[in-house]
Design a protein around this motif. Structure first.
Motif, mmCIF file in Angstrom:
data_model
loop_
_atom_site.group_PDB
_atom_site.id
_atom_site.type_symbol
_atom_site.label_atom_id
_atom_site.label_comp_id
_atom_site.label_asym_id
_atom_site.label_seq_id
_atom_site.Cartn_x
_atom_site.Cartn_y
_atom_site.Cartn_z
ATOM 1 N N GLY A 98 55.459 108.137 -17.621
ATOM 2 C CA GLY A 98 56.485 108.657 -16.721
ATOM 3 C C GLY A 98 56.188 110.055 -16.206
ATOM 4 N N GLY A 99 56.402 110.225 -14.904
ATOM 5 C CA GLY A 99 56.244 111.527 -14.269
ATOM 6 C C GLY A 99 54.868 111.782 -13.685
ATOM 7 N N LYS A 100 53.876 110.993 -14.060
ATOM 8 C CA LYS A 100 52.537 111.177 -13.496
ATOM 9 C C LYS A 100 52.533 110.670 -12.055
ATOM 10 C CE LYS A 100 50.478 110.481 -18.050
ATOM 11 N NZ LYS A 100 49.908 111.787 -18.289
ATOM 12 N N LYS A 101 51.710 111.262 -11.225
ATOM 13 C CA LYS A 101 51.585 110.846 -9.824
ATOM 14 C C LYS A 101 50.585 109.695 -9.729
ATOM 15 C CE LYS A 101 53.543 114.832 -8.353
ATOM 16 N NZ LYS A 101 54.943 114.861 -8.137
ATOM 17 N N LEU A 102 50.876 108.719 -8.884
ATOM 18 C CA LEU A 102 49.959 107.609 -8.646
ATOM 19 C C LEU A 102 49.629 107.550 -7.164
ATOM 20 C CD1 LEU A 102 48.389 105.073 -9.544
ATOM 21 C CD2 LEU A 102 50.483 103.761 -9.087
ATOM 22 N N ILE A 103 48.328 107.580 -6.870
ATOM 23 C CA ILE A 103 47.837 107.458 -5.500
ATOM 24 C C ILE A 103 46.985 106.200 -5.399
ATOM 25 C CG2 ILE A 103 46.432 108.496 -3.679
ATOM 26 C CD1 ILE A 103 46.921 111.231 -5.039
ATOM 27 N N LEU A 104 47.317 105.327 -4.467
ATOM 28 C CA LEU A 104 46.457 104.184 -4.141
ATOM 29 C C LEU A 104 45.498 104.619 -3.051
ATOM 30 C CD1 LEU A 104 48.841 101.122 -3.731
ATOM 31 C CD2 LEU A 104 47.593 101.830 -5.769
ATOM 32 N N SER A 105 44.222 104.345 -3.247
ATOM 33 C CA SER A 105 43.203 104.657 -2.256
ATOM 34 C C SER A 105 42.336 103.414 -2.130
ATOM 35 C CB SER A 105 42.374 105.852 -2.738
ATOM 36 O OG SER A 105 41.272 106.086 -1.895
ATOM 37 N N PHE A 106 42.360 102.793 -0.957
ATOM 38 C CA PHE A 106 41.625 101.544 -0.816
ATOM 39 C C PHE A 106 41.062 101.359 0.582
ATOM 40 C CE2 PHE A 106 46.102 100.596 -0.115
ATOM 41 C CZ PHE A 106 46.108 99.804 1.026
ATOM 42 N N THR A 107 40.121 100.442 0.652
ATOM 43 C CA THR A 107 39.496 100.078 1.917
ATOM 44 C C THR A 107 39.739 98.589 2.160
ATOM 45 O OG1 THR A 107 37.406 99.586 0.794
ATOM 46 C CG2 THR A 107 37.681 101.817 1.672
ATOM 47 N N THR A 108 39.769 98.210 3.425
ATOM 48 C CA THR A 108 39.866 96.793 3.767
ATOM 49 C C THR A 108 38.644 96.407 4.600
ATOM 50 O OG1 THR A 108 41.005 96.936 5.906
ATOM 51 C CG2 THR A 108 42.390 97.013 3.916
ATOM 52 N N GLY A 109 38.249 95.166 4.456
ATOM 53 C CA GLY A 109 37.160 94.674 5.282
ATOM 54 C C GLY A 109 37.623 94.382 6.696
ATOM 55 N N ALA A 110 38.811 93.824 6.808
ATOM 56 C CA ALA A 110 39.341 93.460 8.124
ATOM 57 C C ALA A 110 39.793 94.704 8.894
ATOM 58 C CB ALA A 110 40.506 92.489 7.963
ATOM 59 N N PRO A 111 39.666 94.668 10.206
ATOM 60 C CA PRO A 111 40.098 95.801 11.024
ATOM 61 C C PRO A 111 41.622 95.909 11.085
ATOM 62 C CG PRO A 111 39.402 93.998 12.430
ATOM 63 C CD PRO A 111 39.103 93.584 11.016
ATOM 64 N N VAL A 112 42.106 97.040 11.538
ATOM 65 C CA VAL A 112 43.541 97.293 11.606
ATOM 66 C C VAL A 112 44.257 96.241 12.449
ATOM 67 C CG1 VAL A 112 43.450 98.915 13.558
ATOM 68 C CG2 VAL A 112 45.262 99.133 11.860
ATOM 69 N N ALA A 113 43.616 95.741 13.486
ATOM 70 C CA ALA A 113 44.248 94.730 14.352
ATOM 71 C C ALA A 113 44.595 93.459 13.582
ATOM 72 C CB ALA A 113 43.330 94.392 15.520
ATOM 73 N N ALA A 114 43.837 93.150 12.545
ATOM 74 C CA ALA A 114 44.118 91.954 11.747
ATOM 75 C C ALA A 114 45.388 92.120 10.918
ATOM 76 C CB ALA A 114 42.940 91.638 10.832
ATOM 77 N N TYR A 115 45.711 93.365 10.568
ATOM 78 C CA TYR A 115 46.889 93.643 9.740
ATOM 79 C C TYR A 115 48.084 94.045 10.605
ATOM 80 C CZ TYR A 115 44.002 93.333 5.584
ATOM 81 O OH TYR A 115 43.184 92.884 4.590
ATOM 82 N N GLN A 116 48.444 93.149 11.518
ATOM 83 C CA GLN A 116 49.603 93.319 12.386
ATOM 84 C C GLN A 116 50.415 92.028 12.317
ATOM 85 O OE1 GLN A 116 50.068 96.338 13.788
ATOM 86 N NE2 GLN A 116 48.124 96.910 12.840
ATOM 87 N N LYS A 117 51.679 92.113 12.652
ATOM 88 C CA LYS A 117 52.528 90.911 12.629
ATOM 89 C C LYS A 117 51.960 89.815 13.529
ATOM 90 C CE LYS A 117 55.755 92.533 9.903
ATOM 91 N NZ LYS A 117 55.886 92.088 8.546
#
Length: 186
Positions: A98-117
């Protein structure tokens, strides 16, 4: 600066361009940060639970660094989470994170356009974040805004220009991650 722990969940970091570059840049900028490469520490996927929990307890800021894999973290990192984040250690009435900071740092193979509705995935990256945020909440971790970079595919590395472009994207990602770590660890 507070104690920073970076857990690298890439299952084969030596084959990575982006995640390897990100970790290298962070190590150079923040030499006091502890970087735990799960792939080299545990090639057999048999974790030293006590050592992993000790590293987490020592940390004030925890960074999960990984390639987005099947809309989550890679299997190596998920197994690590399953075996290290035990009731009574990470969560529950006797949870210790409890109280520690958590940062997610990640990469995706697919381009940003693929991650749209209206894209191939039919969801934005933000749609995949609640599972991580819920885990943080359960563990009493202070969930920070995720840092990610799209379009870094291992299947697209067919020439030196593409590889160099991926390195540059990774360096930009690392700069954002370093700035975020410094801000939350101040």
């Amino acid at each position: 600066m507070k104690n920073v722990l970076i857990v690298s969940g890439h299952p084969e970091l030596n084959t990575s361009i982006a995640n390897q570059t990100i970790l290298s840049e962070v190590a150079q900028a923040l030499p006091e940060a502890e970087i735990r490469r799960l792939d080299t520490l545990y090639p057999d996927y048999k974790f030293d639970i006590a050592a992993e929990q000790a590293a987490l307890l020592k940390a004030d800021v925890i960074v999960f660094q990984f390639p987005f894999s099947w809309y989550s973290m890679p299997g190596l990192m998920k197994l690590w989470l399953d075996q290290v984040f035990l009731h009574g250690f990470s969560h529950g009435s006797k949870g210790k994170l409890g109280g520690k900071k958590l940062i997610l740092s990640f990469t995706t193979g697919a381009p940003v356009a693929a991650y749209q509705k209206d894209g191939v995935m039919k969801h934005t990256i933000d749609d995949y974040i609640p599972q991580f945020e819920t885990t943080a909440t359960l563990c009493g971790l202070d969930f920070q805004e995720p840092i990610y970079t799209n379009g870094i595919s291992y299947t697209a590395r067919n020439d030196e220009a593409t590889i160099n472009a991926q390195r540059e994207l990774a360096k930009d990602h690392a700069a954002r991650l370093i700035a975020n770590i410094k801000a939350v660890a101040a």
